[in-house]
Design an enzyme around this catalytic site. Structure first.
Site, PDB file in Angstrom:
ATOM      1  N   ASP A  70       0.700  -0.947  -0.329  1.00 10.41           N
ATOM      2  CA  ASP A  70       0.179  -0.069   0.088  1.00 10.41           C
ATOM      3  C   ASP A  70       1.093   1.167  -0.072  1.00 10.41           C
ATOM      4  O   ASP A  70       1.901   1.368   0.748  1.00 10.41           O
ATOM      5  CB  ASP A  70      -1.333  -0.272   1.701  1.00 10.41           C
ATOM      6  N   GLY A 149       1.118   6.390 -12.083  1.00 10.66           N
ATOM      7  CA  GLY A 149       0.992   7.109 -10.896  1.00 10.66           C
ATOM      8  C   GLY A 149       0.912   8.803 -10.894  1.00 10.66           C
ATOM      9  O   GLY A 149       1.495   9.646 -11.995  1.00 10.66           O
TER      10      GLY A 149
HETATM   11  P1  ITT Z   1      -3.623  -1.976  -5.150  1.00 14.76           P
HETATM   12  O1  ITT Z   1      -4.200  -1.666  -4.487  1.00 14.76           O
HETATM   13  O2  ITT Z   1      -4.466  -3.467  -5.913  1.00 14.76           O
HETATM   14  O3  ITT Z   1      -2.079  -2.592  -4.938  1.00 14.76           O
HETATM   15  P2  ITT Z   1      -3.540   0.644  -6.109  1.00 14.76           P
HETATM   16  O4  ITT Z   1      -3.118   1.040  -7.413  1.00 14.76           O
HETATM   17  O5  ITT Z   1      -4.980   0.467  -5.979  1.00 14.76           O
HETATM   18  O6  ITT Z   1      -3.086  -0.814  -6.592  1.00 14.76           O
HETATM   19  P3  ITT Z   1      -2.665   1.714  -3.813  1.00 14.76           P
HETATM   20  O7  ITT Z   1      -4.063   1.182  -2.713  1.00 14.76           O
HETATM   21  O8  ITT Z   1      -1.128   1.454  -2.523  1.00 14.76           O
HETATM   22  O9  ITT Z   1      -2.217   0.191  -5.062  1.00 14.76           O
HETATM   23  O10 ITT Z   1      -2.613   3.201  -4.303  1.00 14.76           O
HETATM   24  C1  ITT Z   1      -1.537   3.381  -4.823  1.00 14.76           C
HETATM   25  C2  ITT Z   1      -1.500   4.958  -5.649  1.00 14.76           C
HETATM   26  O11 ITT Z   1      -0.513   6.329  -5.001  1.00 14.76           O
HETATM   27  C3  ITT Z   1      -1.532   4.923  -6.842  1.00 14.76           C
HETATM   28  O12 ITT Z   1      -2.591   4.141  -6.998  1.00 14.76           O
HETATM   29  C4  ITT Z   1      -0.283   5.734  -7.350  1.00 14.76           C
HETATM   30  O13 ITT Z   1      -1.588   6.568  -7.650  1.00 14.76           O
HETATM   31  C5  ITT Z   1       0.237   6.113  -5.785  1.00 14.76           C
HETATM   32  N1  ITT Z   1       1.921   5.723  -6.261  1.00 14.76           N
HETATM   33  C6  ITT Z   1       2.428   3.994  -5.432  1.00 14.76           C
HETATM   34  N2  ITT Z   1       3.297   4.258  -5.681  1.00 14.76           N
HETATM   35  C7  ITT Z   1       3.649   5.338  -6.785  1.00 14.76           C
HETATM   36  C8  ITT Z   1       4.738   5.164  -7.819  1.00 14.76           C
HETATM   37  O14 ITT Z   1       6.140   4.743  -7.527  1.00 14.76           O
HETATM   38  N3  ITT Z   1       4.928   6.252  -8.679  1.00 14.76           N
HETATM   39  C9  ITT Z   1       3.632   7.506  -8.441  1.00 14.76           C
HETATM   40  N4  ITT Z   1       2.764   7.418  -7.912  1.00 14.76           N
HETATM   41  C10 ITT Z   1       2.151   5.737  -7.115  1.00 14.76           C
END
Ligand code: ITT
Length: 200
Positions: A70, A149
Protein backbone atom coordinates in the site's frame (compact mmCIF):
# COMPACT_ATOMS: atom_id res chain seq x y z
CA UNK A 1 9.51 -23.45 -8.43
CA UNK A 2 7.53 -22.12 -5.46
CA UNK A 3 5.60 -18.91 -5.88
CA UNK A 4 4.33 -15.97 -3.91
CA UNK A 5 1.32 -13.79 -4.69
CA UNK A 6 1.47 -10.03 -4.59
CA UNK A 7 -1.93 -8.78 -3.52
CA UNK A 8 -2.34 -6.16 -6.20
CA UNK A 9 -4.17 -5.64 -9.46
CA UNK A 10 -1.87 -2.74 -10.37
CA UNK A 11 0.25 -4.00 -13.29
CA UNK A 12 2.87 -1.29 -12.69
CA UNK A 13 3.48 -2.50 -9.14
CA UNK A 14 3.73 -6.10 -10.40
CA UNK A 15 6.32 -5.05 -12.95
CA UNK A 16 8.39 -3.14 -10.36
CA UNK A 17 8.35 -6.09 -7.91
CA UNK A 18 9.21 -8.56 -10.68
CA UNK A 19 12.40 -6.55 -11.25
CA UNK A 20 13.13 -6.15 -7.52
CA UNK A 21 12.70 -9.88 -6.83
CA UNK A 22 14.46 -11.14 -9.96
CA UNK A 23 13.49 -14.54 -11.33
CA UNK A 24 15.92 -16.86 -9.59
CA UNK A 25 14.37 -17.68 -6.24
CA UNK A 26 10.63 -17.48 -6.44
CA UNK A 27 7.98 -16.98 -9.10
CA UNK A 28 5.75 -13.94 -8.67
CA UNK A 29 2.02 -14.07 -9.27
CA UNK A 30 -0.51 -11.31 -8.68
CA UNK A 31 -4.25 -10.87 -8.41
CA UNK A 32 -4.22 -10.41 -12.19
CA UNK A 33 -3.67 -14.22 -12.23
CA UNK A 34 -6.77 -14.69 -10.01
CA UNK A 35 -9.58 -12.99 -11.95
CA UNK A 36 -12.18 -14.41 -9.49
CA UNK A 37 -10.69 -12.50 -6.53
CA UNK A 38 -13.66 -10.58 -5.12
CA UNK A 39 -11.63 -7.51 -4.06
CA UNK A 40 -11.34 -6.07 -0.59
CA UNK A 41 -12.24 -2.76 1.02
CA UNK A 42 -9.14 -0.75 1.91
CA UNK A 43 -10.62 0.78 5.04
CA UNK A 44 -7.45 1.00 7.15
CA UNK A 45 -6.25 4.30 8.63
CA UNK A 46 -2.61 3.84 7.62
CA UNK A 47 -0.57 2.44 4.73
CA UNK A 48 0.46 -0.49 6.96
CA UNK A 49 -3.14 -1.32 7.90
CA UNK A 50 -4.24 -1.30 4.27
CA UNK A 51 -1.28 -3.44 3.24
CA UNK A 52 -2.22 -5.95 5.95
CA UNK A 53 -5.86 -6.03 4.80
CA UNK A 54 -4.82 -6.74 1.21
CA UNK A 55 -2.12 -9.30 2.09
CA UNK A 56 -4.45 -11.30 4.36
CA UNK A 57 -7.29 -11.33 1.83
CA UNK A 58 -5.01 -12.57 -0.95
CA UNK A 59 -3.30 -15.14 1.28
CA UNK A 60 -6.66 -16.60 2.28
CA UNK A 61 -8.17 -16.51 -1.21
CA UNK A 62 -5.13 -17.89 -3.07
CA UNK A 63 -4.06 -20.22 -0.22
CA UNK A 64 -0.37 -19.36 -0.66
CA UNK A 65 2.02 -16.87 0.98
CA UNK A 66 1.15 -13.34 -0.11
CA UNK A 67 2.44 -9.85 0.31
CA UNK A 68 0.79 -6.52 -0.37
CA UNK A 69 1.96 -3.02 -1.12
CA UNK A 70 0.00 0.00 0.00
CA UNK A 71 1.63 3.18 -1.13
CA UNK A 72 1.04 6.82 -1.86
CA UNK A 73 2.20 10.37 -2.00
CA UNK A 74 2.26 12.65 1.06
CA UNK A 75 2.57 16.39 0.39
CA UNK A 76 3.62 18.52 3.37
CA UNK A 77 1.73 21.68 2.32
CA UNK A 78 -1.48 19.65 1.84
CA UNK A 79 -1.40 18.15 5.36
CA UNK A 80 0.03 14.96 3.85
CA UNK A 81 -2.75 14.49 1.29
CA UNK A 82 -3.41 12.54 -0.86
CA UNK A 83 -1.71 9.96 1.42
CA UNK A 84 -3.65 6.72 1.76
CA UNK A 85 -6.21 8.17 -0.67
CA UNK A 86 -3.63 8.49 -3.49
CA UNK A 87 -5.33 5.95 -5.76
CA UNK A 88 -8.78 7.39 -5.02
CA UNK A 89 -7.91 11.10 -5.39
CA UNK A 90 -9.54 11.30 -8.85
CA UNK A 91 -10.56 8.88 -11.60
CA UNK A 92 -7.38 8.72 -13.73
CA UNK A 93 -3.65 9.36 -13.29
CA UNK A 94 -3.96 12.56 -15.37
CA UNK A 95 -6.86 13.83 -13.24
CA UNK A 96 -5.09 12.92 -10.00
CA UNK A 97 -2.03 14.89 -11.13
CA UNK A 98 -4.20 17.82 -12.25
CA UNK A 99 -5.94 17.88 -8.86
CA UNK A 100 -2.63 17.93 -6.97
CA UNK A 101 -1.14 20.63 -9.22
CA UNK A 102 -4.31 22.70 -8.78
CA UNK A 103 -4.08 22.41 -4.99
CA UNK A 104 -0.38 23.32 -5.15
CA UNK A 105 -0.90 26.46 -7.23
CA UNK A 106 0.93 29.36 -5.60
CA UNK A 107 2.38 27.07 -2.92
CA UNK A 108 6.13 27.52 -2.48
CA UNK A 109 6.69 24.67 0.01
CA UNK A 110 6.84 21.77 -2.49
CA UNK A 111 8.15 19.09 -0.08
CA UNK A 112 6.65 15.61 -0.46
CA UNK A 113 7.45 11.97 0.05
CA UNK A 114 6.36 8.68 -1.42
CA UNK A 115 5.61 6.00 1.17
CA UNK A 116 5.32 2.25 0.67
CA UNK A 117 4.15 -0.29 3.26
CA UNK A 118 4.65 -3.98 2.56
CA UNK A 119 2.82 -6.62 4.63
CA UNK A 120 3.58 -10.34 4.40
CA UNK A 121 0.90 -12.95 5.17
CA UNK A 122 1.51 -16.67 5.57
CA UNK A 123 -1.03 -19.32 6.62
CA UNK A 124 -3.76 -16.70 7.04
CA UNK A 125 -1.74 -14.49 9.40
CA UNK A 126 0.26 -11.31 8.99
CA UNK A 127 3.81 -12.13 9.96
CA UNK A 128 5.46 -8.73 9.50
CA UNK A 129 5.20 -5.37 7.80
CA UNK A 130 7.78 -2.86 6.61
CA UNK A 131 7.81 0.74 5.44
CA UNK A 132 9.99 2.60 2.96
CA UNK A 133 10.01 6.21 1.81
CA UNK A 134 11.69 8.57 -0.61
CA UNK A 135 11.72 12.31 -0.12
CA UNK A 136 11.41 14.85 -2.90
CA UNK A 137 9.47 17.83 -4.19
CA UNK A 138 6.39 18.38 -6.36
CA UNK A 139 7.18 19.84 -9.78
CA UNK A 140 5.17 22.62 -11.41
CA UNK A 141 4.25 20.66 -14.54
CA UNK A 142 4.15 16.92 -15.35
CA UNK A 143 7.38 15.68 -16.94
CA UNK A 144 8.27 12.28 -18.44
CA UNK A 145 6.30 9.24 -19.52
CA UNK A 146 7.88 6.33 -17.63
CA UNK A 147 6.48 4.79 -14.46
CA UNK A 148 2.90 5.44 -13.34
CA UNK A 149 0.70 7.41 -10.99
CA UNK A 150 2.21 10.64 -9.69
CA UNK A 151 5.69 9.91 -11.13
CA UNK A 152 5.60 12.85 -13.63
CA UNK A 153 5.30 15.41 -10.80
CA UNK A 154 7.65 13.87 -8.21
CA UNK A 155 11.29 14.99 -8.26
CA UNK A 156 13.44 12.97 -5.85
CA UNK A 157 15.81 14.98 -3.64
CA UNK A 158 19.24 15.35 -5.22
CA UNK A 159 17.88 14.99 -8.78
CA UNK A 160 16.51 17.38 -11.37
CA UNK A 161 14.47 14.78 -13.29
CA UNK A 162 11.03 13.54 -12.24
CA UNK A 163 10.45 9.86 -11.42
CA UNK A 164 8.80 9.55 -14.84
CA UNK A 165 11.99 10.80 -16.52
CA UNK A 166 14.12 8.10 -14.83
CA UNK A 167 14.62 4.67 -16.36
CA UNK A 168 12.88 1.76 -14.62
CA UNK A 169 16.25 0.72 -13.19
CA UNK A 170 17.01 4.22 -11.87
CA UNK A 171 13.62 4.50 -10.14
CA UNK A 172 13.85 0.95 -8.80
CA UNK A 173 17.24 1.67 -7.22
CA UNK A 174 15.94 4.46 -4.95
CA UNK A 175 12.14 4.28 -4.73
CA UNK A 176 9.96 3.95 -1.63
CA UNK A 177 9.06 0.50 -2.97
CA UNK A 178 12.72 -0.48 -3.19
CA UNK A 179 13.38 0.81 0.33
CA UNK A 180 10.49 -1.17 1.83
CA UNK A 181 11.37 -4.23 -0.24
CA UNK A 182 14.98 -4.32 0.98
CA UNK A 183 13.74 -4.45 4.60
CA UNK A 184 11.26 -7.22 3.73
CA UNK A 185 13.93 -9.17 1.87
CA UNK A 186 16.36 -8.96 4.82
CA UNK A 187 13.63 -10.24 7.14
CA UNK A 188 12.74 -13.16 4.84
CA UNK A 189 16.41 -14.11 4.41
CA UNK A 190 16.96 -14.05 8.19
CA UNK A 191 13.92 -16.26 8.70
CA UNK A 192 15.13 -18.69 6.06
CA UNK A 193 18.60 -18.95 7.59
CA UNK A 194 17.02 -19.69 11.01
CA UNK A 195 14.93 -22.42 9.36
CA UNK A 196 18.07 -23.80 7.67
CA UNK A 197 19.92 -23.88 11.02
CA UNK A 198 16.99 -25.66 12.69
CA UNK A 199 16.90 -28.17 9.86
CA UNK A 200 20.64 -28.97 9.84
P1 ITT B 1 -3.63 -2.22 -5.39
O1 ITT B 1 -4.43 -1.71 -4.20
O2 ITT B 1 -4.37 -3.24 -6.21
O3 ITT B 1 -2.25 -2.64 -5.02
P2 ITT B 1 -3.60 0.58 -6.17
O4 ITT B 1 -3.02 1.32 -7.33
O5 ITT B 1 -5.04 0.88 -5.80
O6 ITT B 1 -3.41 -0.98 -6.43
P3 ITT B 1 -2.75 1.67 -3.62
O7 ITT B 1 -4.09 1.58 -2.98
O8 ITT B 1 -1.54 1.27 -2.82
O9 ITT B 1 -2.65 0.78 -4.94
O10 ITT B 1 -2.55 3.15 -4.15
C1 ITT B 1 -1.31 3.55 -4.56
C2 ITT B 1 -1.44 4.81 -5.39
O11 ITT B 1 -0.40 5.73 -4.98
C3 ITT B 1 -1.18 4.50 -6.86
O12 ITT B 1 -2.38 4.20 -7.54
C4 ITT B 1 -0.51 5.79 -7.33
O13 ITT B 1 -1.50 6.75 -7.62
C5 ITT B 1 0.27 6.23 -6.09
N1 ITT B 1 1.62 5.64 -6.12
C6 ITT B 1 2.12 4.65 -5.33
N2 ITT B 1 3.38 4.33 -5.67
C7 ITT B 1 3.69 5.13 -6.72
C8 ITT B 1 4.82 5.26 -7.54
O14 ITT B 1 5.88 4.46 -7.39
N3 ITT B 1 4.79 6.16 -8.50
C9 ITT B 1 3.72 6.95 -8.69
N4 ITT B 1 2.59 6.89 -7.99
C10 ITT B 1 2.56 5.97 -7.00
Amino acid sequence: MSYIVIATSNAHKVQEYAKLIGDEKVELKSLLDYPGFPGVEENGATFAENAAIKALAACKYCDVPAFADDSGLEIAALDNRPGIYSARYAATDAERIARVLGEMEGVTDRRARFVCAIAIAINGEIIESFEGEIKGTIGFTPKGTNGFGYDPIFIPDGMTRSFAELTDAEKNAISHRHNAFVKAQEFVEDQMSVLDEDFN
